[in-house]
Design a protein around this motif. Structure first.
Motif, PDB file in Angstrom:
ATOM      1  N   VAL A 105      15.157 -32.370 -82.769  1.00 24.45           N
ATOM      2  CA  VAL A 105      14.350 -31.802 -83.853  1.00 24.45           C
ATOM      3  C   VAL A 105      13.588 -32.911 -84.557  1.00 24.45           C
ATOM      4  CG1 VAL A 105      14.411 -30.517 -86.034  1.00 24.45           C
ATOM      5  CG2 VAL A 105      16.053 -29.951 -84.211  1.00 24.45           C
ATOM      6  N   ILE A 106      12.343 -32.646 -84.899  1.00 25.86           N
ATOM      7  CA  ILE A 106      11.590 -33.473 -85.836  1.00 25.86           C
ATOM      8  C   ILE A 106      11.122 -32.567 -86.965  1.00 25.86           C
ATOM      9  CG2 ILE A 106       9.400 -34.674 -86.206  1.00 25.86           C
ATOM     10  CD1 ILE A 106       9.751 -36.071 -83.611  1.00 25.86           C
ATOM     11  N   VAL A 107      11.278 -33.025 -88.198  1.00 20.74           N
ATOM     12  CA  VAL A 107      10.809 -32.267 -89.356  1.00 20.74           C
ATOM     13  C   VAL A 107       9.825 -33.141 -90.127  1.00 20.74           C
ATOM     14  CG1 VAL A 107      11.463 -30.926 -91.386  1.00 20.74           C
ATOM     15  CG2 VAL A 107      13.083 -31.179 -89.500  1.00 20.74           C
ATOM     16  N   GLU A 108       8.650 -32.581 -90.456  1.00 14.53           N
ATOM     17  CA  GLU A 108       7.650 -33.327 -91.203  1.00 14.53           C
ATOM     18  C   GLU A 108       6.954 -32.405 -92.199  1.00 14.53           C
ATOM     19  OE1 GLU A 108       4.160 -33.024 -91.030  1.00 14.53           O
ATOM     20  OE2 GLU A 108       4.122 -31.428 -89.530  1.00 14.53           O
ATOM     21  N   ASN A 109       6.491 -32.993 -93.298  1.00 15.51           N
ATOM     22  CA  ASN A 109       5.691 -32.226 -94.248  1.00 15.51           C
ATOM     23  C   ASN A 109       4.463 -33.014 -94.701  1.00 15.51           C
ATOM     24  OD1 ASN A 109       7.270 -34.006 -95.776  1.00 15.51           O
ATOM     25  ND2 ASN A 109       7.637 -32.559 -97.441  1.00 15.51           N
ATOM     26  N   PHE A 110       3.839 -33.711 -93.702  1.00 12.89           N
ATOM     27  CA  PHE A 110       2.547 -34.336 -93.952  1.00 12.89           C
ATOM     28  C   PHE A 110       1.486 -33.264 -94.177  1.00 12.89           C
ATOM     29  CE2 PHE A 110       4.416 -37.503 -90.857  1.00 12.89           C
ATOM     30  CZ  PHE A 110       4.624 -38.510 -91.782  1.00 12.89           C
ATOM     31  N   ARG A 111       0.355 -33.636 -94.767  1.00 12.86           N
ATOM     32  CA  ARG A 111      -0.800 -32.752 -94.715  1.00 12.86           C
ATOM     33  C   ARG A 111      -1.187 -32.592 -93.248  1.00 12.86           C
ATOM     34  NH1 ARG A 111      -4.720 -34.791 -99.567  1.00 12.86           N
ATOM     35  NH2 ARG A 111      -6.288 -33.717 -98.319  1.00 12.86           N
ATOM     36  N   ALA A 147      -6.154 -25.250 -95.283  1.00 14.47           N
ATOM     37  CA  ALA A 147      -5.203 -26.123 -94.586  1.00 14.47           C
ATOM     38  C   ALA A 147      -5.254 -27.561 -95.090  1.00 14.47           C
ATOM     39  CB  ALA A 147      -5.464 -26.089 -93.088  1.00 14.47           C
ATOM     40  N   GLY A 148      -6.420 -28.023 -95.502  1.00 14.86           N
ATOM     41  CA  GLY A 148      -6.549 -29.409 -95.925  1.00 14.86           C
ATOM     42  C   GLY A 148      -6.171 -29.670 -97.366  1.00 14.86           C
ATOM     43  N   ARG A 149      -5.881 -28.625 -98.113  1.00 14.17           N
ATOM     44  CA  ARG A 149      -5.534 -28.824 -99.516  1.00 14.17           C
ATOM     45  C   ARG A 149      -4.144 -29.426 -99.668  1.00 14.17           C
ATOM     46  NH1 ARG A 149      -7.298 -23.385-102.926  1.00 14.17           N
ATOM     47  NH2 ARG A 149      -9.526 -23.398-102.390  1.00 14.17           N
ATOM     48  N   GLN A 210       6.566 -23.488 -87.939  1.00 16.44           N
ATOM     49  CA  GLN A 210       5.661 -23.740 -89.056  1.00 16.44           C
ATOM     50  C   GLN A 210       5.969 -22.805 -90.218  1.00 16.44           C
ATOM     51  OE1 GLN A 210       1.483 -23.592 -87.896  1.00 16.44           O
ATOM     52  NE2 GLN A 210       2.048 -23.995 -85.764  1.00 16.44           N
ATOM     53  N   THR A 211       5.935 -23.361 -91.414  1.00 12.99           N
ATOM     54  CA  THR A 211       5.944 -22.546 -92.623  1.00 12.99           C
ATOM     55  C   THR A 211       5.187 -23.302 -93.702  1.00 12.99           C
ATOM     56  OG1 THR A 211       7.283 -21.174 -94.104  1.00 12.99           O
ATOM     57  CG2 THR A 211       8.118 -23.379 -93.622  1.00 12.99           C
ATOM     58  N   SER A 212       4.986 -22.656 -94.829  1.00 12.00           N
ATOM     59  CA  SER A 212       4.231 -23.279 -95.914  1.00 12.00           C
ATOM     60  C   SER A 212       4.762 -22.796 -97.255  1.00 12.00           C
ATOM     61  CB  SER A 212       2.744 -22.935 -95.798  1.00 12.00           C
ATOM     62  OG  SER A 212       2.531 -21.550 -96.032  1.00 12.00           O
ATOM     63  N   LEU A 213       4.431 -23.524 -98.292  1.00 12.23           N
ATOM     64  CA  LEU A 213       4.839 -23.112 -99.635  1.00 12.23           C
ATOM     65  C   LEU A 213       4.246 -21.750 -99.980  1.00 12.23           C
ATOM     66  CD1 LEU A 213       4.490 -26.390-101.766  1.00 12.23           C
ATOM     67  CD2 LEU A 213       6.225 -25.761-100.087  1.00 12.23           C
ATOM     68  N   LEU A 214       2.994 -21.514 -99.588  1.00 14.93           N
ATOM     69  CA  LEU A 214       2.345 -20.238 -99.905  1.00 14.93           C
ATOM     70  C   LEU A 214       3.029 -19.081 -99.199  1.00 14.93           C
ATOM     71  CD1 LEU A 214       0.078 -18.765-101.373  1.00 14.93           C
ATOM     72  CD2 LEU A 214      -1.409 -19.244 -99.405  1.00 14.93           C
TER      73      LEU A 214
END
Length: 407
Positions: A105-111, A147-149, A210-214
């Motif tokens: 597993v790799i987990v990242e939260n870069f833009r 996506a870029g925000r 994939q998931t997001s805060l929104l």
């Protein structure tokens, strides 16, 4: 080996690490909160987590989430080993790819654009390890108009509709007192990782989670979202009153405030009996749920006039004894002092002989594979040399990587 569990009433950790996820190696590229929350869910059940950070002196970023030694950081990063790695250098990227070859597993939260620019995106790493489960958490998704925000919890709370329904009627938008979008995105990412690992047992292939805060915040609206989607209702602020289950809310007692949930006719009947208000059962304004909803603003002051006659402790005992849900409204210190909270081991203390630290434990237990807190958060790069030796680097190569600030 006996896995560790917080002992009821003490919160002490005993025994060794959990073995539930010990066969999985996780590379943690995350920062701030949503990503570390995700990885903590894996680490507490024994996953082999390597926390990857920039070498000291090279990372000029603001330590959002609190300083390294602070309570916030400490609670997010237990049960991990620490590796420093400069991903802005080509050799640092090559080193990460070497580690990724046998990672699960790799987990990242870069833009979203950052990982591809560095050459460590899903396509790059899955090409060298097709079994890799690669998890990405972003503010608004990996593609699309936003996506870029940059993502931030309070922005997601606002865009996700939560702030419009939080607070007193007419008060204006109010944020929730915890970073709920961050936390939920992290937990959902961990759930997605576990689903992907289970699916891999059938297909033999990894995939991109994939998931997001929104997304997390919108999902957490739950019935409030369904009120709009299915009934065309736009929920509004209801303050301490439940928007649909009435009467449910905060009521002032002789010495404080309590929560009472007297919704549904059966519980309403018991509630009226405890208060000695049998006349409310036949009052046309209150005798059914529809009437209590319509006349909420009339009913609540009548209830509070009765509740104000006795103490919080007395009402909580009397109402629960009658089968009416009621509870105190604690400050956080009093919450941790509650006997049931102590019994459940929600606060877990780890004393490794060097220092004692109390953490918030996992909120679930499994009968055979419990979680455990067995190591404090690593110092920056604490395990760099050991991890590199495991990856096949010699002491001379490791010293050279340090000298050139690759690690």
């Amino acid at each position: 080996m006996t896995d560790a569990l917080p002992q009821a009433g003490t919160g002490e950790q005993t025994g060794g690490p959990s073995t539930a996820l010990s066969r999985f190696k996780v590379l943690d590229l995350t920062r701030v909160r949503s990503g570390p929350t995700c990885v903590r869910q894996l680490a507490d059940w024994g996953a082999q987590v390597i926390k990857i950070e920039m070498p000291e002196g090279l990372d000029q970023g603001d330590p959002m989430g609190g300083p390294r030694g602070g309570p916030d950081f400490q609670n997010l990063h237990r049960n991990k080993r620490g590796l420093t790695l400069n991903l802005k250098e080509k050799e640092g990227v090559e080193l990460l790819k070497r580690l990724a070859k046998d990672a699960d597993v790799i987990v990242e939260n870069f833009r979203p654009d950052v990982k591809d620019r560095l050459g460590i995106g899903y396509k790059d790493l899955s090409a060298i390890n097709p079994r890799l489960v690669y998890a990405s958490i972003s503010g608004f998704g990996q593609d699309g108009p936003y996506a870029g925000r940059p993502g931030f919890d309070q922005i997601a709370q606002g865009m996700g509709g939560l702030m419009s329904i939080t607070g007193l009627p007419g008060q204006g938008p109010v944020r929730v007192g915890i970073p709920i979008a961050d936390l939920c995105a992290g937990i959902f990412a961990a759930q997605g990782i576990l689903v992907a690992l289970l699916e891999r047992e059938v297909s033999g292939k990894g995939q991109w989670v994939q998931t997001s805060l929104l997304q997390a915040q919108a999902f957490m609206l739950d019935f409030q979202a369904s009120r709009w989607l299915q009934a065309g209702e736009v929920p509004k602020q209801a303050g301490n009153n439940h928007p649909t289950s009435i009467p449910t809310g905060v009521f002032k007692t002789k010495d404080g405030h309590i929560n009472i949930a007297a919704t549904g006719n059966a519980i309403w009947k018991r509630f009226c009996e405890v208060l000695g208000k049998a006349d409310w059962l036949v009052d046309p304004r209150f005798k059914d749920s529809a009437g209590r909803s319509t006349n909420r603003d009339i009913l609540n002051p009548l209830i509070e006039a009765e509740i104000a006659k006795d103490t919080s402790e007395s009402w909580v005992e009397r109402l629960n004894a009658a089968g009416v849900p009621a509870g105190p409204i604690y400050t956080i210190d009093k919450m941790f002092d509650d006997p049931q909270v102590k019994h459940l081991g929600i606060a877990a203390t780890l004393n490794d002989g060097l220092r004692s630290q109390t953490y918030v434990a996992q909120p679930m237990t499994l009968s055979r594979t419990p979680s455990a807190i067995v190591t404090h958060p690593p110092a920056i790069g604490e395990h760099t040399d050991a991890i590199l030796r495991e990856a096949g680097y010699t002491d001379e190569q490791i010293a050279d990587l340090h000298k050139r600030q690759v690690v």
